[in-house]
Motif scaffolding. Structure first.
Motif, PDB file in Angstrom:
ATOM      1  N   ALA A  31       0.844  -1.199   0.000  1.00 59.49           N
ATOM      2  CA  ALA A  31       0.000   0.000   0.000  1.00 59.49           C
ATOM      3  C   ALA A  31       0.879   1.248   0.000  1.00 59.49           C
ATOM      4  O   ALA A  31       0.657   2.185  -0.765  1.00 59.49           O
ATOM      5  N   ARG A  35       1.135   4.135  -3.043  1.00 60.77           N
ATOM      6  CA  ARG A  35       0.806   5.519  -2.675  1.00 60.77           C
ATOM      7  C   ARG A  35       1.991   6.431  -2.941  1.00 60.77           C
ATOM      8  O   ARG A  35       1.833   7.582  -3.339  1.00 60.77           O
ATOM      9  N   VAL A  38       2.142   7.117  -6.613  1.00 61.67           N
ATOM     10  CA  VAL A  38       1.119   8.111  -6.967  1.00 61.67           C
ATOM     11  C   VAL A  38       1.595   9.508  -6.578  1.00 61.67           C
ATOM     12  O   VAL A  38       1.485  10.456  -7.359  1.00 61.67           O
ATOM     13  N   LYS A  39       2.163   9.618  -5.396  1.00 64.72           N
ATOM     14  CA  LYS A  39       2.657  10.927  -4.932  1.00 64.72           C
ATOM     15  C   LYS A  39       3.732  11.453  -5.885  1.00 64.72           C
ATOM     16  O   LYS A  39       3.712  12.625  -6.269  1.00 64.72           O
ATOM     17  N   GLN A  41       4.157  10.647  -9.027  1.00 57.53           N
ATOM     18  CA  GLN A  41       3.527  10.996 -10.305  1.00 57.53           C
ATOM     19  C   GLN A  41       2.869  12.366 -10.220  1.00 57.53           C
ATOM     20  O   GLN A  41       3.030  13.207 -11.102  1.00 57.53           O
ATOM     21  N   ARG A  42       2.113  12.612  -9.142  1.00 58.96           N
ATOM     22  CA  ARG A  42       1.429  13.907  -8.998  1.00 58.96           C
ATOM     23  C   ARG A  42       2.451  15.038  -8.930  1.00 58.96           C
ATOM     24  O   ARG A  42       2.247  16.110  -9.495  1.00 58.96           O
ATOM     25  N   GLU A  45       3.759  15.749 -12.317  1.00 57.27           N
ATOM     26  CA  GLU A  45       2.720  16.377 -13.127  1.00 57.27           C
ATOM     27  C   GLU A  45       2.628  17.868 -12.808  1.00 57.27           C
ATOM     28  O   GLU A  45       2.647  18.719 -13.706  1.00 57.27           O
ATOM     29  N   ASP A  72       1.670   7.407 -14.730  1.00 54.43           N
ATOM     30  CA  ASP A  72       0.212   7.332 -14.616  1.00 54.43           C
ATOM     31  C   ASP A  72      -0.344   6.176 -15.435  1.00 54.43           C
ATOM     32  O   ASP A  72      -1.210   5.435 -14.974  1.00 54.43           O
ATOM     33  N   ASP A  90      -9.440   1.146  -1.438  1.00 51.95           N
ATOM     34  CA  ASP A  90      -9.355   2.595  -1.608  1.00 51.95           C
ATOM     35  C   ASP A  90      -9.958   2.946  -2.976  1.00 51.95           C
ATOM     36  O   ASP A  90      -9.440   2.508  -4.002  1.00 51.95           O
ATOM     37  N   ALA A  92      -9.692   5.400  -4.769  1.00 52.77           N
ATOM     38  CA  ALA A  92      -8.733   6.061  -5.657  1.00 52.77           C
ATOM     39  C   ALA A  92      -7.808   5.052  -6.336  1.00 52.77           C
ATOM     40  O   ALA A  92      -7.152   5.373  -7.317  1.00 52.77           O
ATOM     41  N   TYR A  98     -10.787   3.658 -11.346  1.00 53.97           N
ATOM     42  CA  TYR A  98      -9.625   4.392 -11.853  1.00 53.97           C
ATOM     43  C   TYR A  98      -9.796   4.801 -13.316  1.00 53.97           C
ATOM     44  O   TYR A  98     -10.223   4.038 -14.155  1.00 53.97           O
ATOM     45  N   TRP A 100      -7.425   6.741 -16.355  1.00 50.39           N
ATOM     46  CA  TRP A 100      -6.036   7.166 -16.591  1.00 50.39           C
ATOM     47  C   TRP A 100      -5.920   8.367 -17.512  1.00 50.39           C
ATOM     48  O   TRP A 100      -6.867   8.741 -18.184  1.00 50.39           O
ATOM     49  N   ASP A 101      -4.705   8.942 -17.513  1.00 50.93           N
ATOM     50  CA  ASP A 101      -4.400  10.134 -18.305  1.00 50.93           C
ATOM     51  C   ASP A 101      -4.066   9.680 -19.729  1.00 50.93           C
ATOM     52  O   ASP A 101      -2.910   9.643 -20.143  1.00 50.93           O
TER      53      ASP A 101
END
Lengths: 361, 361
Positions: A31, A35, A38-39, A41-42, A45, A72, A90, A92, A98, A100-101
């Motif tokens: 997990a 996460r 994802v952090k 990736q954000r 971005e 992503d 979760d 998210a 989900y 995707w971009d």
């Protein structure tokens, strides 16, 4: 088949045992890992979008945004939509939610990829990922003068890969062949158009507009990031099933398949790419295509540890484990694309599934 | 309009939605601070206070929660779905009534709950949650609420931890300085097990038209019966009544009111009565399994067949278990309504098949 029925059953049980063991062990670390991805990736971005305000930093902005889109789509999107993290509960990170971009709507991709491709992997006439309906990627696909353009089509598919993936679900080749009606595509069309509009609005109108006079630069940057992601994803994905030595199967030999036979087909129908940790992350661990096809719903970060066991099992059963560095696998795929553009010279080489020669890592 | 409200408006705007597509703005805000949200509701635990702690019995605690600014408030008697990530990984959601008086946007709320020995969420909240723990919430839900114009005389009946929604009502009426009469009837195991004992004692002593009756049948107090209710509140069947508690108590109340529409009920588990009819064949289409219909809920029957469908509340509230029924008739065990529509999305936890039924599981 090289293995006897009993051997296949035992082989299947060993694979099931790996799967069970990993499932029982899933928890906090997995997990935290996703996460963290994802952090990251954000962060890339946001950094990418922000750096477009600094014209000299344009290459950096494009690089950041490209990394964001690759993460992503691959390590996050592809794997989350396989349900690898559904156990976390979760929303998210749920395969049901989900998105995707990418211009391909996740709902449609899950059908063509998770169901069709992963169930019927490398079965000619069933697995629509063999050549994506436009390329000749296997000797058993009958040659036609159309395929003289094989390398050109492949190049275009690479450049427009996300569009190719979105169009893939429309099964245009089946419509041309009269196996599918245009009306069956109506709902799909609507879904694709909705997603395309959102993606285009964001990348080609709103974010460029927010940078005011830098509009053209930002637009070009966003398009470049999408292009980089397309090229990268295409190359990694084509190394998954098309390097020399990867087997294809006929529909007849896959009828009433046992669990062991299914694993066997997944193993021989896939190929890995060797590389370091960062490389595996950027491929969404599709560099472990073999392990991914054996266990599509196990978190991809587990594939490297699983690979050690899978290789050991393969050695015991004398099964080929197709792996090699990126340049070798890519070279092999490119050679195949060009070779299959031409009619077969040696008809004898076209007999169906030949187990691949083991390739040293 | 405050700055927070303006910020909220902007974050919820269509422009921001388009810019953050496909993930949505909350997926970015949460990376900075889990208490920042534009749509979702989360809450930070402010304090955990033990209400009841009898050796050898599961403890009861009140948690004070500070919701995100997205919390729209609740009406007395409503509940929330609360999700926790146990060991940072598996989010599990359960339903809890709000025990604090009615709230407005962003107000703090409390929930009061017993750590059920088999309840992962309730045990986590009572035994392991600490100030700072972040939990996931929904907006307040439920029709078990006081009307805007409160009747002259109201009767509240509760048992065990079913006291929480009526406690919210009682506290709300006190805060509104309600001038009418309130009869508050509560059943507990013993005085030691009494939740909110001190507060209820104060209410009883201060009078103001509130009659508090705390009963302990195990110690000789009268059980709930029509005769007892009639003695306590003559003509009780016509007095607007709110009742909440365990299934046996609810059944007794339901019988005592004999279909009177003055009665409003809230229960924790769906009643067993009125389930589907046994017999017929149940087909789980995705897994290819079949079973003989036992008349239990589809969720229970799927689990009995070895499947692990997604679920949350198991009482028809959270829609986590929603699945597609392709054919057959199902009866909603909460409402008794039957439906035979093909390709219908149903909540499998509160729908039981009537005869043959096929479901995508």
């Amino acid at each position: 088949m090289k293995l006897t029925k009993e051997e296949l059953d035992r082989f299947g049980e060993e694979m099931d045992a790996i799967r069970r063991r990993v499932l029982d062990d899933l928890g906090e670390e997995d997990a935290a890992y996703i996460r963290n991805v994802v952090k990251t990736q954000r962060a890339f971005e946001v950094a990418g979008r922000a750096l477009f305000y600094l014209p000299p930093a344009w290459p950096l902005a494009v690089a950041s945004l490209s990394i964001s889109k690759i993460l992503d789509n691959m390590e996050i999107g592809h794997n989350v939509m396989h349900g690898q993290y559904d156990w976390m509960g979760d929303p998210a990170l749920s395969s049901r939610m989900y998105e995707w971009d990418n211009v391909c709507p996740s709902e449609q991709w899950k059908y063509s990829h998770n169901y069709i491709h992963h169930t019927y992997t490398n079965i000619l006439g069933k697995d629509r990922d063999i050549g994506y309906g436009i390329l000749r990627m296997d000797e058993d696909q009958p040659w036609h003068p159309y395929y003289l353009g094989n390398p050109v089509y492949a190049f275009l598919l690479m450049v427009f890969f996300e569009w190719g993936v979105a169009m893939h679900d429309l099964e245009v080749e089946n419509i041309v062949a009269g196996r599918r009606k245009m009306s069956e595509n109506k709902a799909l069309h609507a879904g694709i158009m909705r997603k395309v509009k959102r993606q285009a609005l964001k990348d080609y109108v709103l974010f460029p507009a927010l940078t005011g006079p830098l509009f053209p630069m930002t637009l070009a940057g966003n398009a470049t990031a999408n292009l980089v992601r397309n090229i990268w994803a295409f190359n990694i994905i084509f190394c998954g099933h098309f390097p020399a030595g990867v087997a294809t199967f006929s529909q007849e030999e896959c009828e009433d398949e046992s669990r062991g036979q299914w694993y066997y087909r997944q193993l021989l129908g896939s190929a890995n790419i060797t590389g370091g940790k960062l490389f595996h992350l950027m491929t969404g661990n599709l560099s472990h295509q073999i392990e991914h096809h054996l266990f599509p719903d196990l978190p991809a970060r587990r594939y490297p540890e699983i690979a050690i066991e899978v290789r050991e099992i393969c050695e015991r059963y004398g099964l080929a484990y197709n792996t090699g560095p990126l340049r070798k696998q890519l070279g092999s795929v490119a050679a195949k694309i060009c070779r299959l553009a031409l009619p077969d010279r040696r008809r004898t080489t076209s007999d169906a599934p030949v187990a691949a020669e083991p390739v040293a890592a | 309009m405050t700055l927070t409200q303006i910020g909220g408006r902007v974050l919820r705007s269509r422009a921001v939605a388009a810019l953050t597509s496909p993930h949505g703005v909350d997926r970015y805000l949460e990376q900075i601070n889990p208490m920042w949200a534009a749509h979702e509701v989360r809450a930070r635990v402010v304090s955990v206070a033990r209400e009841v702690d009898v050796a050898g019995h599961p403890p009861v605690a009140t948690l004070t929660l500070q919701p995100t600014s997205t919390w729209r408030g609740h009406r007395a008697g409503q509940h929330v779905q609360l999700g926790v990530e146990i060991d940072g990984a598996r989010r599990t959601t359960r339903v809890f009534s709000v025990s604090s008086p009615e709230s407005r946007t962003g107000d703090r709320i409390t929930i009061t709950l017993r750590a059920n020995p088999g309840g992962r969420v309730s045990r986590f909240l009572v035994e392991r949650a600490e100030p700072g723990t972040v939990v996931h919430l929904t907006q307040a839900q439920g029709d078990f609420v006081l009307p805007d114009r409160v009747p002259e005389h109201v009767l509240m009946i509760s048992g065990g931890s079913g006291i929480t929604p009526v406690m919210s009502m009682l506290r709300t009426l006190q805060r509104r300085t309600h001038r009418g009469r309130i009869t508050f009837l509560h059943y507990a195991q013993s005085p030691e097990h009494q939740i909110f004992a001190t507060e209820l004692d104060e209410v009883r002593r201060s009078g103001h038209g509130i009659d508090v009756h705390l009963l302990h049948p195990e110690l000789g107090d009268p059980n709930l019966s029509p005769a007892f209710l009639e003695r306590l509140v003559p003509g009780y069947r016509d007095v607007p009544t709110w009742a909440c508690g365990p299934a046996p108590m609810i059944e007794a109340v339901r019988a005592a009111y004999d279909g009177s529409d003055a009665l409003r009920l809230e229960y924790f588990k769906p009643p067993r009565t009125g389930s589907g009819a046994a017999g017929g064949e149940l087909v789980f289409e995705r897994s290819g399994r079949t079973a003989t219909n036992t008349g239990a809920s589809l969720l229970e029957q799927a689990e009995a067949a070895g499947l692990t469908p997604e679920f949350g509340c198991r009482m028809g509230i959270c829609f986590s278990c929603t699945s597609r029924k392709t054919e057959g008739t199902v009866r909603n065990v909460l409402t008794g309504a039957e439906s035979s529509l093909p390709d219908e999305d149903i909540q499998i936890c509160v729908n039981a098949p009537v005869g043959d039924c096929a479901i995508e599981l």
